[in-house]
Design a protein around this motif. Structure first.
Motif, mmCIF file in Angstrom:
data_model
loop_
_atom_site.group_PDB
_atom_site.id
_atom_site.type_symbol
_atom_site.label_atom_id
_atom_site.label_comp_id
_atom_site.label_asym_id
_atom_site.label_seq_id
_atom_site.Cartn_x
_atom_site.Cartn_y
_atom_site.Cartn_z
ATOM 1 N N VAL A 108 0.398 -1.261 0.019
ATOM 2 C CA VAL A 108 0.228 -0.181 0.678
ATOM 3 C C VAL A 108 0.832 1.280 0.142
ATOM 4 O O VAL A 108 1.265 1.184 0.723
ATOM 5 N N SER A 109 1.621 1.701 -0.995
ATOM 6 C CA SER A 109 1.985 2.405 -1.492
ATOM 7 C C SER A 109 1.738 4.004 -2.633
ATOM 8 O O SER A 109 0.740 3.404 -4.080
ATOM 9 N N ASP A 110 1.706 4.772 -2.495
ATOM 10 C CA ASP A 110 1.768 6.140 -3.810
ATOM 11 C C ASP A 110 1.551 5.329 -5.189
ATOM 12 O O ASP A 110 0.699 5.052 -6.146
ATOM 13 N N ASP A 111 3.117 4.750 -5.486
ATOM 14 C CA ASP A 111 4.074 4.724 -6.923
ATOM 15 C C ASP A 111 2.877 3.070 -6.709
ATOM 16 O O ASP A 111 2.045 2.734 -8.137
ATOM 17 N N ASN A 112 2.448 2.173 -6.045
ATOM 18 C CA ASN A 112 2.055 0.807 -6.420
ATOM 19 C C ASN A 112 0.544 1.513 -6.644
ATOM 20 O O ASN A 112 -0.301 0.664 -7.629
ATOM 21 N N ILE A 113 -0.502 2.217 -6.209
ATOM 22 C CA ILE A 113 -1.670 3.040 -6.491
ATOM 23 C C ILE A 113 -1.521 3.245 -7.412
ATOM 24 O O ILE A 113 -2.456 2.787 -8.417
ATOM 25 N N GLN A 114 -0.695 3.888 -7.919
ATOM 26 C CA GLN A 114 -0.434 4.571 -9.339
ATOM 27 C C GLN A 114 -0.284 3.624 -10.444
ATOM 28 O O GLN A 114 -0.995 3.707 -11.218
ATOM 29 N N LEU A 115 0.295 2.814 -9.834
ATOM 30 C CA LEU A 115 0.834 1.672 -10.872
ATOM 31 C C LEU A 115 -0.460 0.960 -10.975
ATOM 32 O O LEU A 115 -0.921 0.134 -12.383
ATOM 33 N N LEU A 116 -1.327 0.142 -9.827
ATOM 34 C CA LEU A 116 -2.803 -0.300 -10.288
ATOM 35 C C LEU A 116 -3.620 0.930 -11.324
ATOM 36 O O LEU A 116 -4.728 0.174 -12.114
ATOM 37 N N LEU B 167 -2.467 -9.894 -23.417
ATOM 38 C CA LEU B 167 -1.795 -8.360 -22.843
ATOM 39 C C LEU B 167 -0.962 -8.681 -21.661
ATOM 40 O O LEU B 167 -0.317 -7.494 -21.192
ATOM 41 N N VAL B 168 -1.183 -9.840 -20.913
ATOM 42 C CA VAL B 168 -0.369 -9.556 -19.127
ATOM 43 C C VAL B 168 0.754 -9.864 -19.542
ATOM 44 O O VAL B 168 1.800 -9.321 -19.251
ATOM 45 N N LYS B 169 1.001 -11.248 -20.743
ATOM 46 C CA LYS B 169 2.337 -11.578 -21.187
ATOM 47 C C LYS B 169 3.143 -10.117 -21.426
ATOM 48 O O LYS B 169 3.813 -10.144 -20.960
ATOM 49 N N ASP B 170 2.457 -9.729 -22.401
ATOM 50 C CA ASP B 170 3.443 -8.739 -23.502
ATOM 51 C C ASP B 170 3.581 -7.408 -22.470
ATOM 52 O O ASP B 170 4.686 -6.582 -22.769
ATOM 53 N N GLU B 171 3.081 -6.714 -21.539
ATOM 54 C CA GLU B 171 2.738 -5.227 -21.666
ATOM 55 C C GLU B 171 2.197 -5.787 -19.758
ATOM 56 O O GLU B 171 3.721 -4.791 -19.797
ATOM 57 N N LEU B 172 1.910 -6.286 -19.124
ATOM 58 C CA LEU B 172 1.173 -5.671 -17.926
ATOM 59 C C LEU B 172 2.088 -6.679 -16.826
ATOM 60 O O LEU B 172 3.206 -5.580 -15.716
ATOM 61 N N LEU B 173 3.435 -7.801 -17.524
ATOM 62 C CA LEU B 173 4.466 -8.332 -16.332
ATOM 63 C C LEU B 173 5.369 -8.021 -16.669
ATOM 64 O O LEU B 173 6.194 -7.667 -15.592
#
Length: 1278
Positions: free
Chosen positions: A452-460, A589-595
């Motif tokens: 739970v941090s600013d960077d991780n929520i922005q990543l979400l 999408l998860v394999k190519d970009e999100l991961l």
């Protein structure tokens, strides 16, 4: 949480604020419209001085408001006021304990009543709780003796006025305890939680509840506008504790339902049994504790070994006292030659061999058949191949079944029937697409930091943006998440993510306060307006976070993003086609970009979609093609080498058997294709395991018989014609091959009675394939042997039979097809057999093998049922990490539904289900909520216009305009009244006609602040209204959740627990109830897996007698008995087989191999394979002459080498290659189990069995009048 889609945005905010203001103004004016309309009139004679005496108020009327609009009380100690008759009757309707003078104005009371209706739907299911709750705030707001228990401790100065800033509220512990106890178990079913979560922040006792109520809220946040300190001991003279009567939830006059008050005596019959502690039976030996079964087996072993030693000493003593003249000396060379001629059928007919009728018939048949085949090899080959090729025509109808529910769930299973009922009458369970984002554990401590941090929520937010923008092509149309997602209410997807605390809008992140807002919502997700989700329901943090303990959400080390997607019945239809197309694009999408995006932030990402398992299983079918092919090639190479026999390199190209070995492999493949073709023709679908395992299995089984047949022909004297050599070889090994093959066929055939389709189909295909392989071996392969020997005798090159070499270039003195005694044969007869013949070695071997068997029996109790999902998938599957993360991070289990069939609502009785084992939350009961919704106390819920039509709550259109932000209480709904008065209902329950009329109203009613019990969204698909007019609801469900299920045993135990519980409730309520969850269908098999799996040996020490292996071993015993016609021989074979299987299960326990469909098939299969390690040696022993030691030596010399090279090594070389398989299931269930089987079978067949035969073996089929043989038990012959 997804199905409890309530319009809780206004409900929870108003409820919590109302609780704060109840202490001030008894739920005074939360809406701006209400507070601006209120006129605060002060009494001219009011004073701010304190006076604590009966008939005086501590606070009266309103004197101002905070900057956030929350109104404040006047700190005036005034005498209580006598209300007019109309106000008095209104107060009596809500606060019957208060009469006469009061300390509240009509405006205050109207606000109280308006706000109380928000709390009533939460508590009305338990009238005792509701009454205690209302009494607390009635006394606080309107009691004429208010000053006796309320002391204003702090006053805030404003513009010309003073307002209350803090008070002490003196309440007795008895009242506080009684209030809490009456309310602590009251359910708020639509959210699968307790009402105390909403009205008390999950308080664990009344002091925590009072602390929550009295906490002074910050500006703009829900709660009390001033501090209220609840105290249980008056500090000022003249004051006393507020201690009005408190009602128990079990009070008969204010009875609560069993679900809201489990402590009611009448509810004891419905309570689930307390989990019984399954303490293992232990025996203390000093400081060491030993399990009873292990201790019992140790005692049994000591007794058996002692008895065996005693018998051995007695036997040896008796043997030594026997005169040597009565003992027949070892046979000399001539005797052995004569015996060999008898075995080969070369002795005259007057020999005294006592063959049984079956053996005699088989010997006669194989003698004539061998001669005929040797004379007509072409005809036999063509006829046998023609039959198989005809069966192969069925391959035109070949289909593969990949759907998991069709592979592992029988059509008649209870779980399958319940799933079909649930899907057809209610709604199929939604599809799940999920991402798990987690922090990396620290290298030193091994602990993961908070995510739970600013960077991780922005990543979400970045991840969500890509998911929202994803488009998949389906039949030319583009499909997005919004096209397929579950939308319980409105147009917003019910995505489970912490981003819902910002309404899925990144612009709200900093506007709401960033991480601080998220942490605030973790504690106030049910109450704060800004914490409500975009789909208008509270988001439980436990569904969006993982890796935390208790309620420490800020310590969570994982974000869990869940995308519920609509599902169609049966998995068919256009809707599911769109979903599958989007799921494939989602995974890509998860394999190519999100991961890569997540890994660049030093985080981990695991993911899954609803169709992932099926897709990965399809990929697995091709993952090990190379490995399996290499296994086949290795076995083929070994066959070619072991079948050949060249003592000189110069004759290798003639005496080798590469072409014969290749022909044998083709025969095996044809038998497999014939089996698949036959079943395909009759409409039985194949499976991936059949395509991969059965060819290997049949090859491993078939190679044995090939080696035995070829070696038997080579053992014949070279001077005999080829026809006689073939005939004698078939007479020698034909019965044992027939016995072994039929035993294998029956062993597999028994597996076809297993209800699991994958196992049943596998066993059917394997049984027919082994049977066809046996037929082709004694027909086509024997014909091929004839051709190969003719080729070799004609000096033609192997693999190129058209090329003939000069006779002088090959050895001709003994014949190239004459098998000379090899190293293995020499070792077996000259080294192995003499060592086993030593009496001390025999004792040691028997003692060691029985010790291993008894230890395996003890270990069998440690085998757990189940099949880990990771094992089924390829090792490099992305689902491997996903399943690991699910076990590691998830803190809530799968949804659970209690389904009620054919509920007769003409019986006014609520079927309420209490908690049970493995149930995490209270069940969401549509019936409970419906009864609350129509209750006259819930006066904001079930309402009607003057014309009798449905009237919504005041805060919904058309009563309230959503565009203008306020409600006109004098508008179109001003004349609406409650649906029923108390006199209209029978003990609070509706009549059949009332139930029939109002149920559709309830299911279509939207939830809101004025009535949180509206059924739309939460119960839209919970009730099947088809035909309900007849008075019977065919199907309805009560929703809850399992506790987190991390291991296979958890899934099995949870299914068993809820089935036992629902059965008890069904019997108690006399209605049909069954539990349903999506995983039940796949785990039902494990409830009775032991009854299906264990053999009938000394398992009574652990369990009762089991089914499957009794039939299998019985089948093998019957085959052995029919063919050998000797109970003695059959019993010994059966003993060895039982020991092999028990020892194999002991190895399974040591290797942590679980008991499931695959291992059950393997165990059944192992019985058939293990027969080959026993039957050939046993047959050779029975047809040899001499005493038992001599016959055991001859059997090892004759068949030992063939068993080792043709059975043990052929299986071993093929099995070892499977170690390199990419699929874990091949490594665990085929490499490990088959390797253990080969080693155990070899040890029992070539070590233990010869020793047992030499000690207590049956007599020979020949009459040899030796005294030693007369000492053994008599043989049983047909």
């Amino acid at each position: 949480m997804i199905f409890s889609a309530r319009n809780m945005v206004v409900i929870s905010v108003r409820l919590l604020v109302a609780l704060g203001l109840l202490q001030v103004l008894t739920f005074a004016a939360l809406l701006k419209a209400e507070k601006t309309d209120s006129q605060f009139l002060l009494f001219p004679n009011a004073t701010s001085g304190e006076r604590h005496s009966p008939g005086y108020c501590a606070m009266y009327d309103l004197c101002g408001e905070r900057s956030d609009g929350k109104v404040l009380n006047c700190p005036y100690s005034t005498p209580a006021v006598m209300p007019d008759e109309f106000l008095s009757s209104k107060i009596q309707s809500l606060c019957p304990m208060i009469s006469g003078n009061v300390c509240c104005t009509e405006t205050q009371f109207d606000t109280l009543r308006a706000q109380v209706q928000q709390a009533i739907p939460f508590l009305v299911g338990c009238p005792a709780c509701l009454r205690n709750f209302l009494n607390l705030f009635c006394e606080l707001s309107c009691s004429p003796n208010q000053s006796m228990f309320i002391n204003v401790t702090s006053i805030a100065k404003g513009n010309c006025t003073s307002t209350v800033d803090a008070i002490d509220f003196y309440v007795s512990d008895a009242f506080g305890e009684g209030l809490y106890n009456s309310c602590k178990d009251v359910k708020f079913g639509t959210m699968n939680t307790r009402a105390i979560q909403f009205i008390g922040a999950g308080a664990r006792n009344f002091r925590e509840w009072f602390a929550f109520i009295g906490h002074q809220a910050e500006l703009g946040t829900p709660g009390s506008p001033y501090a209220i300190n609840f105290k249980s001991r008056p500090e000022s003279s003249g004051m006393e504790l507020m201690n009005v009567s408190v009602y128990s939830c079990g009070d008969t006059s204010l009875g609560c339902s069993c679900g809201d008050c489990p402590s009611i005596p009448v509810c004891s019959d419905y309570e689930p049994p307390s989990p019984q502690e399954k303490d293992a039976c232990l025996i203390s030996l000093g400081s060491m504790k030993v399990k009873c079964i292990e201790f019992s087996l140790a005692i049994l072993y000591i007794v058996l070994v002692s008895a065996f030693f005693g018998w051995g000493l007695f036997h040896r003593t008796r043997e030594r006292r026997t005169p040597s003249s009565n003992t027949k000396p070892l046979l000399n060379f001539e005797d052995e030659k004569h015996t060999a001629m008898k075995v080969h059928g070369m002795v005259p007919q007057e020999t005294n061999a006592q063959l049984s009728a079956v053996q005699g018939y088989m010997s006669s048949f194989y003698r004539q058949y061998g001669t005929w085949v040797a004379k007509n090899p072409t005809l036999v080959l063509c006829m046998s191949l023609a039959v198989v090729l005809i069966l192969c025509l069925g391959l035109m109808h070949f289909k593969v079944e990949t759907r998991p529910e069709k592979l592992w769930v029988g059509p008649g299973s209870r779980a399958a029937e319940e799933k079909n009922f649930f899907d057809s009458h209610l709604a199929p369970f939604y599809r799940i697409e999920q991402l798990i984002l987690a922090t990396m554990p620290d290298i030193k401590s091994g602990k993961s930091s908070s995510i739970v941090s600013d960077d991780n929520i922005q990543l979400l937010f970045q991840i969500q943006k890509k998911v929202d923008g994803l488009r998949a092509n389906y039949s030319g149309s583009m499909v997005s998440l919004t096209d397929i997602c579950l939308k319980p209410m409105g147009q917003d997807c019910a995505t489970q993510s912490v981003l819902q605390y910002f309404k899925m809008d990144p612009e709200n992140y900093y506007r709401y306060g960033g991480v601080q807002h998220v942490e605030y919502c973790f504690q106030h997700y049910t109450s704060a307006d800004t914490c409500m989700s975009a789909f208008k329901a509270p988001l439980d943090p436990s569904t969006a976070l993982g890796g935390f303990s208790g309620n420490n959400y800020t310590e969570a080390s994982a974000f869990i993003l869940t995308y519920p997607v609509n599902n169609a019945i049966g998995g068919a239809g256009n809707e599911n086609g769109k979903s599958v197309a989007w799921e494939k694009a989602f995974i890509q999408l998860v394999k190519d970009e999100l991961l890569p995006m997540v890994q660049s932030r030093n985080l981990t990402l695991s993911f899954s979609s609803e169709s992932s398992i099926e897709e990965e299983l399809k990929r697995e079918s091709t993952a090990d093609v190379i490995t399996i092919s290499i296994s086949y090639l290795v076995m083929f190479a070994y066959i070619s080498i072991t079948l050949g026999d060249a003592s000189h390199l110069s004759s290798f190209y003639v005496s080798s058997k590469v072409l014969l070995g290749l022909s044998g492999v083709i025969v095996v493949l044809l038998s497999v294709l014939g089996s698949v073709g036959f079943f395909s023709a009759i409409g039985v679908k194949s499976t991936l395991i059949i395509m991969e395992v059965i060819p290997f299995l049949v090859l491993a089984v078939g190679v044995d018989n090939m080696c035995i047949l070829v070696h038997a022909v080579k053992r014949q004297p070279s001077g005999l014609p080829l026809e006689e050599r073939i005939s004698n070889a078939l007479v020698e090994v034909g019965p044992s091959i027939t016995l072994a093959s039929l035993s294998e066929v029956l062993a597999f055939a028994v597996g076809s009675f297993i209800p699991m389709p994958a196992c049943r189909v596998f066993s059917m295909f394997a049984a027919l394939a082994v049977f066809l392989d046996f037929l082709l071996q004694v027909t086509a392969f024997v014909a091929l042997i004839v051709f190969d020997f003719m080729r070799a005798e004609d000096n033609r090159i192997d693999c190129f039979p058209c090329i003939k070499v000069p006779f002088s270039s090959v050895e001709s003195d003994e014949g190239i097809n004459q098998r000379k005694p090899g190293f293995l044969a020499w070792y077996m007869q000259e080294v192995h057999a003499p060592i086993l013949g030593i009496w001390g070695v025999k004792i040691a071997i028997v003692a060691a093998f029985f010790a291993f068997t008894l230890a395996s029996i003890a270990l069998c109790t440690r085998i757990e049922p189940g099949l880990e999902q990771q094992i089924v998938l390829p090792r490099d599957s992305y689902l491997q990490g996903y399943f690991n993360d699910v076990s590691e991070y998830l803190r809530i289990g799968p949804p659970l539904y209690f389904v009620v069939k054919d509920y007769n609502y003409s019986i006014s009785r609520a079927s309420l289900l209490p908690e049970s084992s493995y149930i995490a939350k209270p069940a969401a009961s549509w019936l409970d909520d419906f009864l609350v919704w129509i209750s006259p106390e819930a006066f904001g819920c079930c309402r009607k216009y003057v014309n009798g039509s449905y009237c919504p709550p005041d805060d919904q259109p058309p009563c309230c305009s959503p565009d203008e932000g306020y409600c006109d209480l004098g508008g179109v709904c001003k004349d609406c009244t409650t649906c029923f008065r108390h006199s209209d209902l029978n003990s609070g329950r509706p009549s059949t006609e009332q139930f029939r009329e109002k149920l559709p109203w309830f299911l279509n009613a939207l939830p809101s602040a004025d009535c949180a019990k509206g059924g739309h969204g939460a119960y839209t698909s919970s009730v099947d209204l088809n035909g309900y007019e007849s008075g019977v609801i065919q199907a309805s469900e009560f929703r809850t959740y399992h506790t987190p299920l991390n291991k296979q045993a958890d899934y099995v135990n949870s299914l068993r627990a809820v089935r036992e519980f629902s059965s008890r409730v069904s019997d108690a309520l006399k209605i049909q109830i069954f539990p349903y969850s999506v995983f039940y269908m796949f785990f039902e098999q494990y409830l009775d897996i032991w009854r299906t799996a264990l053999i009938n040996i000394s398992i009574a020490l652990v369990h009762s007698i089991y089914i499957a292996f009794v039939d299998v071993t019985g089948a093998v015993f019957i085959v052995c008995l029919v063919i050998t016609s000797s109970v003695w021989s059959s019993a010994i074979i059966l003993l060895v087989l039982a020991m092999i299987i028990v020892d194999l299960m002991g190895v399974m326990a040591c290797l942590d191999i679980q008991l499931n469909a695959v291992s059950v098939v393997n165990l059944i299969m192992s019985i058939g394979i293990a027969v080959e390690f026993c039957v050939h040696l046993s047959h050779a022993f029975s047809v040899s002459q001499g005493d038992r030691n001599q016959r055991a030596t001859k059997a090892l010399g004759t068949m030992g080498a063939s068993v080792f090279s043709g059975i043990t090594l052929t299986k071993l070389v093929g099995v070892l290659v499977l170690y390199f398989s990419r699929s874990e299931i091949f490594v665990v269930y085929y490499f490990q189990m088959y390797l253990a089987l080969v080693i155990i079978g070899f040890l029992h067949g070539l070590v233990f069995l010869p020793v047992i035969l030499s000690m207590i073996g049956p007599p020979s089929v020949y009459d040899v009048p030796l005294k030693q043989q007369e000492e053994g038990p008599p043989s049983t012959s047909a």
